[in-house]
Write a protein that holds these residues in place. Sequence first.
Motif, mmCIF file in Angstrom:
data_model
loop_
_atom_site.group_PDB
_atom_site.id
_atom_site.type_symbol
_atom_site.label_atom_id
_atom_site.label_comp_id
_atom_site.label_asym_id
_atom_site.label_seq_id
_atom_site.Cartn_x
_atom_site.Cartn_y
_atom_site.Cartn_z
ATOM 1 N N GLY A 119 0.808 -1.211 0.000
ATOM 2 C CA GLY A 119 0.000 0.000 0.000
ATOM 3 C C GLY A 119 0.842 1.263 0.000
ATOM 4 N N PRO A 120 0.204 2.395 -0.223
ATOM 5 C CA PRO A 120 0.941 3.658 -0.265
ATOM 6 C C PRO A 120 1.426 4.067 1.126
ATOM 7 C CG PRO A 120 -1.400 4.052 -0.468
ATOM 8 C CD PRO A 120 -1.213 2.573 -0.501
ATOM 9 N N THR A 121 2.598 4.666 1.169
ATOM 10 C CA THR A 121 3.132 5.195 2.421
ATOM 11 C C THR A 121 2.471 6.547 2.690
ATOM 12 O OG1 THR A 121 4.922 6.387 1.335
ATOM 13 C CG2 THR A 121 5.363 4.095 1.963
ATOM 14 N N PRO A 122 2.562 7.061 3.913
ATOM 15 C CA PRO A 122 1.996 8.384 4.187
ATOM 16 C C PRO A 122 2.577 9.483 3.288
ATOM 17 C CG PRO A 122 2.433 7.240 6.236
ATOM 18 C CD PRO A 122 3.006 6.390 5.133
ATOM 19 N N ASP A 123 3.857 9.402 2.964
ATOM 20 C CA ASP A 123 4.457 10.396 2.067
ATOM 21 C C ASP A 123 3.873 10.301 0.658
ATOM 22 O OD1 ASP A 123 6.069 11.404 4.058
ATOM 23 O OD2 ASP A 123 7.792 10.185 3.499
ATOM 24 N N GLU A 124 3.607 9.086 0.199
ATOM 25 C CA GLU A 124 3.014 8.912 -1.124
ATOM 26 C C GLU A 124 1.585 9.446 -1.150
ATOM 27 O OE1 GLU A 124 5.377 5.034 -2.850
ATOM 28 O OE2 GLU A 124 3.605 4.679 -1.603
ATOM 29 N N VAL A 125 0.837 9.211 -0.088
ATOM 30 C CA VAL A 125 -0.536 9.726 -0.017
ATOM 31 C C VAL A 125 -0.515 11.248 -0.094
ATOM 32 C CG1 VAL A 125 -2.574 9.948 1.453
ATOM 33 C CG2 VAL A 125 -1.431 7.736 1.235
ATOM 34 N N THR A 126 0.373 11.863 0.659
ATOM 35 C CA THR A 126 0.487 13.328 0.631
ATOM 36 C C THR A 126 0.834 13.820 -0.768
ATOM 37 O OG1 THR A 126 1.177 13.345 2.935
ATOM 38 C CG2 THR A 126 1.695 15.303 1.638
ATOM 39 N N ALA A 127 1.751 13.155 -1.436
ATOM 40 C CA ALA A 127 2.174 13.577 -2.779
ATOM 41 C C ALA A 127 1.016 13.539 -3.769
ATOM 42 C CB ALA A 127 3.319 12.696 -3.274
ATOM 43 N N VAL A 128 0.253 12.456 -3.780
ATOM 44 C CA VAL A 128 -0.826 12.339 -4.762
ATOM 45 C C VAL A 128 -1.989 13.277 -4.426
ATOM 46 C CG1 VAL A 128 -2.129 10.405 -3.764
ATOM 47 C CG2 VAL A 128 -2.030 10.684 -6.239
ATOM 48 N N LEU A 129 -2.224 13.536 -3.162
ATOM 49 C CA LEU A 129 -3.306 14.455 -2.790
ATOM 50 C C LEU A 129 -2.986 15.894 -3.173
ATOM 51 C CD1 LEU A 129 -4.442 13.109 0.685
ATOM 52 C CD2 LEU A 129 -5.567 12.833 -1.531
ATOM 53 N N HIS A 130 -1.701 16.239 -3.241
ATOM 54 C CA HIS A 130 -1.319 17.598 -3.587
ATOM 55 C C HIS A 130 -1.105 17.805 -5.082
ATOM 56 C CE1 HIS A 130 -0.660 17.956 0.741
ATOM 57 N NE2 HIS A 130 -0.875 19.239 0.524
ATOM 58 N N HIS A 131 -1.273 16.763 -5.871
ATOM 59 C CA HIS A 131 -1.121 16.898 -7.322
ATOM 60 C C HIS A 131 -2.495 17.155 -7.935
ATOM 61 C CE1 HIS A 131 -0.226 15.975 -11.498
ATOM 62 N NE2 HIS A 131 1.012 16.292 -11.175
ATOM 63 N N PRO A 132 -2.611 18.130 -8.832
ATOM 64 C CA PRO A 132 -3.933 18.466 -9.379
ATOM 65 C C PRO A 132 -4.618 17.333 -10.139
ATOM 66 C CG PRO A 132 -2.204 19.765 -10.452
ATOM 67 C CD PRO A 132 -1.564 18.993 -9.347
ATOM 68 N N ASP A 133 -3.846 16.454 -10.788
ATOM 69 C CA ASP A 133 -4.444 15.343 -11.533
ATOM 70 C C ASP A 133 -4.769 14.153 -10.641
ATOM 71 O OD1 ASP A 133 -4.191 16.792 -13.871
ATOM 72 O OD2 ASP A 133 -2.303 15.835 -14.435
ATOM 73 N N GLY A 134 -4.099 14.037 -9.506
ATOM 74 C CA GLY A 134 -4.314 12.883 -8.636
ATOM 75 C C GLY A 134 -3.796 11.590 -9.242
ATOM 76 N N LEU A 135 -2.813 11.700 -10.135
ATOM 77 C CA LEU A 135 -2.273 10.532 -10.832
ATOM 78 C C LEU A 135 -0.805 10.813 -11.137
ATOM 79 C CD1 LEU A 135 -2.968 7.795 -12.079
ATOM 80 C CD2 LEU A 135 -3.741 8.987 -14.099
ATOM 81 N N ILE A 136 0.104 10.176 -10.380
ATOM 82 C CA ILE A 136 1.527 10.462 -10.492
ATOM 83 C C ILE A 136 2.342 9.179 -10.502
ATOM 84 C CG2 ILE A 136 1.402 12.762 -9.470
ATOM 85 C CD1 ILE A 136 2.181 11.564 -6.794
ATOM 86 N N TRP A 137 3.638 9.294 -10.859
ATOM 87 C CA TRP A 137 4.525 8.121 -10.909
ATOM 88 C C TRP A 137 5.962 8.543 -10.645
ATOM 89 C CZ3 TRP A 137 8.722 7.379 -14.134
ATOM 90 C CH2 TRP A 137 8.894 8.343 -15.122
ATOM 91 N N ARG A 138 6.793 7.574 -10.298
ATOM 92 C CA ARG A 138 8.241 7.707 -10.248
ATOM 93 C C ARG A 138 8.853 6.315 -10.313
ATOM 94 N NH1 ARG A 138 9.431 9.895 -4.203
ATOM 95 N NH2 ARG A 138 8.834 8.031 -3.087
ATOM 96 N N THR A 139 10.144 6.240 -10.567
ATOM 97 C CA THR A 139 10.825 4.950 -10.652
ATOM 98 C C THR A 139 10.719 4.246 -9.300
ATOM 99 O OG1 THR A 139 12.359 5.910 -12.229
ATOM 100 C CG2 THR A 139 12.993 3.822 -11.225
ATOM 101 N N ALA A 140 10.381 2.964 -9.335
ATOM 102 C CA ALA A 140 10.270 2.190 -8.095
ATOM 103 C C ALA A 140 11.659 1.885 -7.565
ATOM 104 C CB ALA A 140 9.500 0.899 -8.341
#
Length: 114
Positions: A63-84
């Motif tokens: 599942g998403p970490t708290p930092d990941e949840v914060t990142a996606v909630l602050h992005h206007p599209d609500g859909l983001i990615w980065r290298t795993a």
Amino acid sequence: MAAGGYCKLPNGTVVVALNLPSPAGGGAGSVRVLVHAQNRARALTRLRNLGLRAVYLRGNAAGPTPDEVTAVLHHPDGLIWRTAPDGGPAGPELVTELWHPIRALLGRPAPQRT
């Protein structure tokens, strides 16, 4: 199929995190994709509508970490990615790469503003 998981937020929406093979292929590794949506089904539908047809969420092991949840909630599209990270899904390694909008992964141009 992809490893991943989700978490339900207090307002009833969910954040889904998936580890997917890189669309670049050729052993380019994997990417971590985060989606904010009303429910899990809508999150997966958003990805399928972008051309990622074989995306399924089985279980809730990564599942998403708290930092990941914060990142996606602050992005206007609500859909983001980065290298795993190499250590697995959002492992304890320090990840210095910033999050990218999904269109950067799929090679789509940014929408034109008029």
